[in-house]
Design an enzyme around this catalytic site. Structure first.
Site, mmCIF file in Angstrom:
data_model
loop_
_atom_site.group_PDB
_atom_site.id
_atom_site.type_symbol
_atom_site.label_atom_id
_atom_site.label_comp_id
_atom_site.label_asym_id
_atom_site.label_seq_id
_atom_site.Cartn_x
_atom_site.Cartn_y
_atom_site.Cartn_z
ATOM 1 N N GLU A 75 67.666 48.014 -21.126
ATOM 2 C CA GLU A 75 68.923 48.651 -21.542
ATOM 3 C C GLU A 75 70.062 47.641 -21.561
ATOM 4 O O GLU A 75 71.077 47.792 -20.877
ATOM 5 C CB GLU A 75 69.260 49.844 -20.647
ATOM 6 N N GLU A 232 61.947 55.690 -22.583
ATOM 7 C CA GLU A 232 62.261 56.431 -21.360
ATOM 8 C C GLU A 232 62.861 57.775 -21.710
ATOM 9 O O GLU A 232 63.701 57.859 -22.611
ATOM 10 C CB GLU A 232 63.352 55.733 -20.538
HETATM 11 C C1 GLA Z 1 67.940 54.062 -17.426
HETATM 12 C C2 GLA Z 1 67.205 52.887 -16.845
HETATM 13 C C3 GLA Z 1 66.188 53.243 -15.830
HETATM 14 C C4 GLA Z 1 66.672 54.379 -14.961
HETATM 15 C C5 GLA Z 1 67.054 55.537 -15.818
HETATM 16 C C6 GLA Z 1 67.524 56.731 -15.000
HETATM 17 O O1 GLA Z 1 67.408 54.524 -18.588
HETATM 18 O O2 GLA Z 1 66.591 52.077 -17.820
HETATM 19 O O3 GLA Z 1 65.939 52.085 -15.062
HETATM 20 O O4 GLA Z 1 67.774 53.940 -14.217
HETATM 21 O O5 GLA Z 1 68.134 55.147 -16.625
HETATM 22 O O6 GLA Z 1 67.888 57.805 -15.795
#
Ligand code: GLA
Length: 591
Positions: A75, A232
């Site tokens: 991210e 994710e």
């Molecule tokens: C982000 C991060 C993860 C985690 C999620 C929690 O997407 O990439 O590491 O922290 O949020 O929602």
């Protein structure tokens, strides 16, 4: 396996040895370690260490038989997009030199004659740190462009090393396409990865399932209709909101399948086992604290079965293009939500989402596509709040409408060029001629105020005194009250080539927007593919191969929906009744 390069969160030894990797906030404070992503995108020291780790992983696992892809960092820009360190200032100056060449050009672009901001030496230029009052808007916009590019440069550095060390292994990074992540230009990022990945956390207490659909649809647009990865999402509650609600019955599957409907070929969750310690221990997981004897784990297993058995044949199919598109432009999003604008209440994402919802309400599919996509191939194009319009874009838009396309745009569009300088002569500047309307002054409305339209519904947020200046302009709705009573709120200009160019000078209520979109789809000859009783209550998304179409029907209502009247072979075992939060998948031969 998609293996991450593990460079997202610098360990304590690195920041102790090299505190100069730590970012600096807008107010000049150090962003200390203790959480994650505490690194300067422009730090040469951090870059060197990140590449060392990337190299070590590639050398160790590059030949491993399960290595299918690389996932760079994590991210990028979630927490460290805007860094005001000395490294950032130096890199910003270098970026500006390459953009403008010389200081005269920069001074011109930034309008530095205003407030005595004229620069006589590159070293005088800083990142836009906390200052006494409104920052220079072009400096601020350039800093967003630069910050986006700095992270892209980091992505490229890790990616190119991986390409050298493990040729043939595709590289991705997880985007965050949602209504909060504004200041990254994913339209540009999408060209830098071998396949697009996205992280999405549904916020049912905010915009809910339609925002999820919007995000998935836009991600598909970024991927140019090719399949992508949902890297994710959550099985149930997150842990970063003030109150974290678990997902209800059926929502885990619904959320996953709605991404599949819009082109995801992988559905992954953060996290596997719910951690017992650390900052995310109350974030849901595939195996919760309660263990495998739990609803969440059973739902995950069942989803795995549906994806592996019922929907295996869907993998690899592409988005079947709709006939209508919504153009989404991240830089215009940045530009309309800054300081010193006519209203602080303009919300780019919400405006785009509301157009999308109008199409959903009518049961008409609309693709969301980035500005650099081939949107001319669509019969009807809505470009809401398209604010930054250089000359070549104005020409492109005009050519589309004059060549038979049906174009729609809104208030605060066509307003400025790439330097954020206003197009003179009346708004909507660069689009004035093609739309055949002219506006002398913006009249934003106070918070909570609205103005009735003569055709029903209302507008809020923004109004304009619009004068018709072109041939063939029809006024579709007028303000029904207030100082602008009787003046146009929605117009449609019929062009000689069979196309139309339409405009609205206000943020339309759902009722008014639906009426407008209905008219526009009629003009463009676009009908719903759904039987009448399903329209608005069910969203249709279509994926296709050369021979087969997959229809994903997703509920938008709290009531069961009777799917009788929709042809095709059910793949998900769904009965004729679609439950609330249900998604049914049907196979049909292509006509
Ligand atoms: C982000 C991060 C993860 C985690 C999620 C929690 O997407 O990439 O590491 O922290 O949020 O929602």
């Amino acid at each position: 396996m998609d293996l991450a390069t593990a460079t997202a969160s610098p360990p304590p030894w690195l920041v102790t040895a090299h505190p100069e990797v730590l970012p600096v906030s807008h107010g000049g404070a150090t962003v200390w370690p203790g959480s994650r992503q505490h690194w300067r995108p422009t730090s040469p020291v951090f870059r060197e260490h990140a590449l060392r780790l990337t190299r070590a992983l590639a050398e160790r696992y590059g030949q491993h038989p399960v290595l299918a892809a690389w996932h760079v960092s994590n991210e990028l820009g979630c927490h460290n997009l805007f860094d005001h360190s000395d490294d950032a200032a130096a890199a910003f100056r270098a970026w500006l030199r390459s953009r403008y060449g010389d200081l005269d050009t920069l001074n011109q672009a930034w309008g530095t004659a205003f407030w005595s901001q004229h620069y006589t030496d590159w070293e005088q230029i800083l990142t836009p740190r906390a200052a006494a009052f409104i920052p220079n808007p072009t400096q601020d916009l350039d800093f967003t462009r630069f910050s986006n590019d700095a992270l892209l440069a980091h992505l490229r550095a890790e990616r190119d090393l991986l390409y050298r060390l493990t040729p043939g292994i595709p590289v991705t990074t997880n985007f965050m396409v949602n209504h909060h992540t504004r200041d990254l230009d994913y339209g540009a990022w999408a060209h830098e990865v071998d396949f697009v990945s996205n992280d999405h956390y549904v916020r049912l207490d905010e915009h809910g399932r339609d925002e999820l659909s919007f995000s998935a649809n836009l991600t598909s647009g970024l991927a140019q209709g090719r399949p992508w990865f949902l890297m994710e999402h959550s099985t149930s509650a997150v842990n970063w909101k003030p109150v974290n609600l678990p997902k209800g019955e059926g929502q885990l599957a619904r959320d996953s399948l709605l991404h599949v409907a819009h082109g995801a070929d992988a559905v992954c969750f953060f996290q596997w086992r719910q951690s017992r310690a650390g900052a995310e221990k109350y974030h849901s997981a595939m195996v919760p604290h309660a263990g495998p004897d739990s609803r969440v784990f059973r739902d995950v297993v069942e989803l795995g079965r549906v994806l592996r058995e019922d929907l295996a044949e869907v993998v690899g199919s592409r988005r079947s293009p709709a006939r209508a598109a919504i153009v989404f432009d991240h830089p215009s999003w940045w530009a309309v939500e800054r300081l010193s604008l006519p209203s602080d209440e303009v919300d780019y994402h919400r405006e785009a989402l509301e157009w999308y919802q109008a199409f959903l309400d009518l049961g008409v599919r609309a693709d969301i596509v980035p500005l650099d996509a081939d949107w001319e191939s669509y019969d009807l194009v809505v470009a809401p709040l398209l604010h930054i319009v250089p000359g070549h874009l104005a020409d492109r838009v005009a050519r589309y409408a004059e060549g038979g396309g049906h174009l729609v745009t809104t208030y605060f569009s066509g307003t400025v060029d790439t330097d954020d300088h206003v197009h003179p002569g009346g708004y909507p500047g660069a689009f004035r001629d093609v739309l055949g309307v002219r506006v002398e002054e913006f009249s934003p409305l106070p918070c909570g105020a609205s103005v009735a339209l003569d055709t029903g519904g209302s507008g809020d947020l923004w109004t304009e005194h619009t004068t018709v200046i072109g041939e063939g302009v029809e006024t579709l709705a007028r303000y029904g009250e207030g100082p602008l009573r009787g003046t146009p709120a929605c117009t449609l200009r019929r062009l000689p080539g069979g196309g139309t160019a339409s405009y609205t000078s206000t943020r339309l209520s759902a009722e008014a927007r639906e009426r407008f979109v209905r008219r526009l789809t009629e003009e463009a000859g676009i009908g719903s593919e759904l039987p009448e009783p399903l329209r608005g209550r069910v969203e249709l998304a279509v994926r296709a191969t050369e021979e087969t179409e997959y229809w994903f029907l997703s509920s938008r209502t709290g009531e069961p929906v009777d799917l009788a009247g929709v042809g095709g072979t059910p793949l998900t075992g769904a009965a004729a009744l679609l439950p609330p939060d249900g998604v049914a998948v049907l196979r049909a031969e292509r006509p």
